[in-house]
Scaffold this motif. Structure first.
Motif, PDB file in Angstrom:
ATOM      1  N   ILE A 159      36.826  36.015  38.505  1.00  0.00           N
ATOM      2  CA  ILE A 159      37.496  36.395  39.757  1.00  0.00           C
ATOM      3  C   ILE A 159      38.000  37.835  39.706  1.00  0.00           C
ATOM      4  O   ILE A 159      37.815  38.608  40.673  1.00  0.00           O
ATOM      5  CB  ILE A 159      38.628  35.396  40.075  1.00  0.00           C
ATOM      6  N   PRO A 160      38.646  38.282  38.621  1.00  0.00           N
ATOM      7  CA  PRO A 160      39.032  39.712  38.589  1.00  0.00           C
ATOM      8  C   PRO A 160      37.842  40.654  38.704  1.00  0.00           C
ATOM      9  O   PRO A 160      37.955  41.723  39.331  1.00  0.00           O
ATOM     10  CB  PRO A 160      39.730  39.852  37.237  1.00  0.00           C
ATOM     11  N   CYS A 161      36.694  40.301  38.121  1.00  0.00           N
ATOM     12  CA  CYS A 161      35.509  41.144  38.251  1.00  0.00           C
ATOM     13  C   CYS A 161      35.056  41.249  39.697  1.00  0.00           C
ATOM     14  O   CYS A 161      34.637  42.329  40.161  1.00  0.00           O
ATOM     15  CB  CYS A 161      34.382  40.584  37.379  1.00  0.00           C
ATOM     16  N   VAL A 162      35.140  40.143  40.406  1.00  0.00           N
ATOM     17  CA  VAL A 162      34.754  40.150  41.821  1.00  0.00           C
ATOM     18  C   VAL A 162      35.699  41.029  42.624  1.00  0.00           C
ATOM     19  O   VAL A 162      35.284  41.833  43.477  1.00  0.00           O
ATOM     20  CB  VAL A 162      34.715  38.712  42.368  1.00  0.00           C
ATOM     21  N   LEU A 163      37.027  40.897  42.364  1.00  0.00           N
ATOM     22  CA  LEU A 163      38.001  41.657  43.138  1.00  0.00           C
ATOM     23  C   LEU A 163      37.924  43.154  42.831  1.00  0.00           C
ATOM     24  O   LEU A 163      38.252  43.990  43.691  1.00  0.00           O
ATOM     25  CB  LEU A 163      39.414  41.125  42.852  1.00  0.00           C
ATOM     26  N   GLN A 164      37.480  43.535  41.633  1.00  0.00           N
ATOM     27  CA  GLN A 164      37.372  44.942  41.266  1.00  0.00           C
ATOM     28  C   GLN A 164      36.024  45.562  41.622  1.00  0.00           C
ATOM     29  O   GLN A 164      35.841  46.772  41.455  1.00  0.00           O
ATOM     30  CB  GLN A 164      37.602  45.090  39.755  1.00  0.00           C
ATOM     31  N   SER A 165      35.101  44.771  42.117  1.00  0.00           N
ATOM     32  CA  SER A 165      33.773  45.288  42.437  1.00  0.00           C
ATOM     33  C   SER A 165      33.825  46.151  43.703  1.00  0.00           C
ATOM     34  O   SER A 165      34.489  45.809  44.695  1.00  0.00           O
ATOM     35  CB  SER A 165      32.803  44.129  42.627  1.00  0.00           C
ATOM     36  N   LYS A 166      33.109  47.291  43.636  1.00  0.00           N
ATOM     37  CA  LYS A 166      33.060  48.172  44.811  1.00  0.00           C
ATOM     38  C   LYS A 166      32.221  47.560  45.932  1.00  0.00           C
ATOM     39  O   LYS A 166      32.474  47.827  47.115  1.00  0.00           O
ATOM     40  CB  LYS A 166      32.486  49.539  44.416  1.00  0.00           C
ATOM     41  N   HIS A 167      31.241  46.733  45.571  1.00  0.00           N
ATOM     42  CA  HIS A 167      30.463  46.065  46.615  1.00  0.00           C
ATOM     43  C   HIS A 167      31.314  45.041  47.376  1.00  0.00           C
ATOM     44  O   HIS A 167      31.162  44.899  48.594  1.00  0.00           O
ATOM     45  CB  HIS A 167      29.245  45.382  45.981  1.00  0.00           C
ATOM     46  N   TYR A 168      32.209  44.346  46.672  1.00  0.00           N
ATOM     47  CA  TYR A 168      33.118  43.410  47.357  1.00  0.00           C
ATOM     48  C   TYR A 168      34.071  44.161  48.277  1.00  0.00           C
ATOM     49  O   TYR A 168      34.367  43.700  49.392  1.00  0.00           O
ATOM     50  CB  TYR A 168      33.886  42.601  46.309  1.00  0.00           C
ATOM     51  N   SER A 199      47.432  29.329  39.528  1.00  0.00           N
ATOM     52  CA  SER A 199      48.326  29.617  38.401  1.00  0.00           C
ATOM     53  C   SER A 199      47.601  30.298  37.251  1.00  0.00           C
ATOM     54  O   SER A 199      48.239  30.978  36.426  1.00  0.00           O
ATOM     55  CB  SER A 199      48.976  28.323  37.907  1.00  0.00           C
ATOM     56  N   GLU A 200      46.284  30.166  37.142  1.00  0.00           N
ATOM     57  CA  GLU A 200      45.515  30.794  36.066  1.00  0.00           C
ATOM     58  C   GLU A 200      45.034  32.193  36.415  1.00  0.00           C
ATOM     59  O   GLU A 200      44.551  32.912  35.526  1.00  0.00           O
ATOM     60  CB  GLU A 200      44.288  29.928  35.730  1.00  0.00           C
ATOM     61  N   MET A 201      45.138  32.618  37.654  1.00  0.00           N
ATOM     62  CA  MET A 201      44.580  33.908  38.063  1.00  0.00           C
ATOM     63  C   MET A 201      45.396  35.083  37.557  1.00  0.00           C
ATOM     64  O   MET A 201      44.853  36.119  37.176  1.00  0.00           O
ATOM     65  CB  MET A 201      44.480  33.983  39.591  1.00  0.00           C
ATOM     66  N   GLY A 202      46.685  34.968  37.542  1.00  0.00           N
ATOM     67  CA  GLY A 202      47.517  36.113  37.192  1.00  0.00           C
ATOM     68  C   GLY A 202      48.051  36.792  38.441  1.00  0.00           C
ATOM     69  O   GLY A 202      47.616  36.530  39.572  1.00  0.00           O
ATOM     70  N   ASN A 203      49.011  37.703  38.238  1.00  0.00           N
ATOM     71  CA  ASN A 203      49.688  38.321  39.375  1.00  0.00           C
ATOM     72  C   ASN A 203      48.794  39.318  40.122  1.00  0.00           C
ATOM     73  O   ASN A 203      48.766  39.332  41.355  1.00  0.00           O
ATOM     74  CB  ASN A 203      50.954  39.025  38.905  1.00  0.00           C
ATOM     75  N   ASN A 204      48.061  40.161  39.379  1.00  0.00           N
ATOM     76  CA  ASN A 204      47.258  41.192  40.058  1.00  0.00           C
ATOM     77  C   ASN A 204      46.125  40.590  40.897  1.00  0.00           C
ATOM     78  O   ASN A 204      45.960  40.956  42.077  1.00  0.00           O
ATOM     79  CB  ASN A 204      46.699  42.167  39.022  1.00  0.00           C
ATOM     80  N   PRO A 205      45.286  39.687  40.366  1.00  0.00           N
ATOM     81  CA  PRO A 205      44.264  39.082  41.238  1.00  0.00           C
ATOM     82  C   PRO A 205      44.856  38.305  42.405  1.00  0.00           C
ATOM     83  O   PRO A 205      44.328  38.345  43.521  1.00  0.00           O
ATOM     84  CB  PRO A 205      43.484  38.167  40.291  1.00  0.00           C
ATOM     85  N   LEU A 206      45.969  37.612  42.146  1.00  0.00           N
ATOM     86  CA  LEU A 206      46.588  36.844  43.224  1.00  0.00           C
ATOM     87  C   LEU A 206      47.131  37.772  44.307  1.00  0.00           C
ATOM     88  O   LEU A 206      47.027  37.485  45.511  1.00  0.00           O
ATOM     89  CB  LEU A 206      47.709  35.969  42.653  1.00  0.00           C
ATOM     90  N   THR A 207      47.697  38.892  43.894  1.00  0.00           N
ATOM     91  CA  THR A 207      48.185  39.860  44.884  1.00  0.00           C
ATOM     92  C   THR A 207      47.037  40.430  45.713  1.00  0.00           C
ATOM     93  O   THR A 207      47.166  40.620  46.936  1.00  0.00           O
ATOM     94  CB  THR A 207      48.928  40.987  44.166  1.00  0.00           C
ATOM     95  N   SER A 208      45.913  40.681  45.057  1.00  0.00           N
ATOM     96  CA  SER A 208      44.753  41.196  45.793  1.00  0.00           C
ATOM     97  C   SER A 208      44.251  40.179  46.820  1.00  0.00           C
ATOM     98  O   SER A 208      43.920  40.528  47.969  1.00  0.00           O
ATOM     99  CB  SER A 208      43.628  41.538  44.802  1.00  0.00           C
TER     100      SER A 208
END
Length: 581
Positions: A159-168, A199-208
């Motif tokens: 999930i963090p890789c998806v949220l950090q992708s420029k294509h996404y 609960s497993e995602m973490g704060n930064n991915p959840l904030t995104s």
């Protein structure tokens, strides 16, 4: 098995040779071979399917499929549809592959490259979604995101890789409502499928993710996007309660904005839940929530007893219903038996009558038929009089009760007054006035005699006074002589009144003639043999009088039951038809 080891080696070697070409012309052949292979393996054992996926990964076929997603669709047969099909097959092979030898490289190198290539394909489809091809491209875009969601459900660390992708990010910057709805639906399905994902995602991915959801909800007016965004926020809050503080901190005024923009758009129930969740918790609400939780726990503890009580009441009700059904069935059978018995009795009576008419001479048939008509008329009259009297009695029952109550009250009052009167009539021994001496008594007698001599009575002479005194004495003696007989007569009248009241009470409390039994008739029987004999004679005489023709009752011959002879009492009642008898 049908799929032998030789066939496996042939297919693997064929795919390896096609992959080695690494050209756009071999894309279609690789796609067809993979589709055929997976269709055969889907009906086989799960372990065999996992081994096949592992062989495809180790042979480099999956790496070729991942890299083929970047090929130009213009040089591929089928275009974007074939590339989307390849993405679907790639996601299916990545999920459920089982343990591989190079686990670290598979999870942290190969899978991120697959997600990146899927997002690249999605971005390319979104950029081509213009004009007449928009519907087709959006449909293919939805399939690509379904493949991406399938991988993210199995490997949540991507999930963090998806949220950090420029294509996404490029896809998110698209202002198309259908694209936004597809992305929101992907997050909704992910959170609903895995309750621990938030609960497993973490704060930064959840904030995104929350930033994306809130932005889509605030910048669009499409009810589909609004409803999906509200559901995603509800899932995030339910699965991770500390997210409420995050929403309060980063999105001030979100509660008023949501309620103002999306109220009345078709998802008010979910919207009200979100608004209630976003409200700041006060100490009063915390105490109420704790109290409700305590009540819920108490109800859960009492639930087994409630269930047992409910089952017990249900069994009791079912047993009562079965008993009522059996009772009704028994009553119905009894009614049918009584009806059959009555019909059989009527049939036998008709047969006896026909047999008797065959035996009788011809000149006596008319007489016999006349007697039968008279008996039938008497029976009808008797039944009608009984019905009329019973109905009249039911109508007058309230008046009879009032009369009975009035008689009871009068009897009680009269007995009370009699007791008071008897106390007054009891004479106490005479006592002279206190302080009156013999000398004073002589003086008073002398004064009375002097007054009588001075003022004699002008109405009654002394001789009349003596005569009146003698008359009073004679009447007093006569009263004393007849007092005992008068008291006996009064007692006899009171006894007769008590007997009448008792008989009246028995009649009021008597059951109906349909349900009367032999024991119910005992209170109405007389213990005196002469009285019973006299009643029987009167009843027989009345029956005899009722059997007479109407023209014989005109002269008043029936005056006294004693005038009938003894032979008239012995009536042949067997020939009468009395209901079920």
């Amino acid at each position: 098995m049908e799929w032998s080891e030789v066939n496996k080696d042939d297919v693997t070697s064929n795919l390896q040779s096609l992959v080695a070409e690494n050209s756009e012309r071999s894309f279609t052949k690789v796609l067809a071979a993979l589709s055929d292979l997976l269709e055969r393996k889907c009906v086989a054992d799960q372990r065999e399917l996992e081994r096949c996926k592992q062989e495809l990964y180790h042979s480099g076929v999956l790496a070729y499929c991942s890299a083929a997603l970047k090929l130009s669709p213009a040089h591929i047969e089928g275009g974007h549809a074939s590339v989307t099909r390849m993405a679907d097959i790639l996601s299916a092979c990545c999920v459920g592959i089982g343990p591989v030898s190079d686990t670290e490289g598979f999870r942290h190198q190969f899978l991120p490259s697959v997600t990146e290539h899927l997002l690249y394909l999605a971005h390319r489809l979104v950029s081509r979604a213009i004009g007449e091809r928009k519907i087709q491209m959006i449909r293919l875009f939805r399939k690509v995101f379904d493949s991406l969601m399938w991988i993210l459900r199995a490997y949540s660390h991507l999930i963090p890789c998806v949220l950090q992708s420029k294509h996404y990010e490029s896809v998110q910057m698209t202002e198309d409502d259908e694209v936004s709805a597809v992305t929101l639906m992907m997050w909704y399905n992910l959170f609903r499928a895995n309750s621990t994902l938030v609960s497993e995602m973490g704060n930064n991915p959840l904030t995104s993710v929350t930033d994306e959801v809130v932005y889509k909800m605030s910048s669009s007016s499409n009810p589909v996007i609004g409803g999906t965004a509200v559901k995603v926020l509800l899932l995030i809050i339910e699965q991770h309660r500390p997210c409420i503080r995050l929403l309060h901190k980063h999105y001030k005024g979100l509660q008023e904005l949501v309620w103002k923009d999306w109220r009345g758009k078709g998802f008010d129930s979910a919207l009200e839940l979100l608004v209630n969740q976003l409200q700041p918790e006060s100490p009063e609400k915390v105490s109420k929530a704790a109290w409700r939780a305590h009540q819920t726990r108490c109800r859960i503890k009492k639930l087994p007893r409630a269930v047992s009580a409910l089952q017990r009441s249900f069994r009791a009700k079912r047993q009562r219903q079965q008993e009522d059904a059996e009772r009704r069935r028994a009553e119905e059978e009894l009614r049918l038996q009584v009806q059959l018995r009555r019909q059989r009795a009527i049939r036998q009576l008709r047969q006896r009558q026909l047999h008797l008419m065959e035996i009788l001479p011809a000149d006596q048939v008319a007489r016999y038929l006349g007697e039968m008509e008279n008996r039938a008329a008497l029976l009808i009259q008797r039944v009608w009089r009984g019905h009329r009297e019973r109905r009249r009695f039911q109508q007058c029952r309230y008046q009879l009760r009032q009369h009975k109550a009035a008689v009871t009250l009068q009897r009680a009052i009269l007995s009370f007054l009699q007791r008071r009167r008897s106390r007054r009539t009891v004479l106490a021994p005479w006592k002279g006035p206190r302080g009156l001496t013999d000398g004073r008594r002589t003086e008073l007698r002398r004064q009375i005699e002097d007054h009588v001599c001075l003022y004699p009575s002008s109405v009654v002479s002394p001789e009349g006074t003596l005569e009146l005194h003698e008359k009073a004495q004679s009447m007093l003696q006569q009263h004393l002589a007849t007092r005992a007989s008068d008291r006996a007569q009064e007692q006899h009248r009171q006894a007769l009144l008590a007997q009448i009241n008792t008989d009246l009470e028995l009649l009021l409390n008597a059951p109906s003639l349909k349900c009367v039994g032999r024991e119910d008739s005992f209170p109405f029987l007389s213990r005196s043999a002469p009285v019973a004999m006299r009643a029987r004679q009167s009843h027989n005489a009345l029956l005899q009088n009722m059997r007479l023709p109407w023209w014989k009752t005109l002269g008043g011959e029936f005056s006294d039951p004693a005038s009938l002879s003894q032979k008239d009492y012995n009536l042949d009642c067997d020939s009468l038809y009395l209901g079920d008898s």
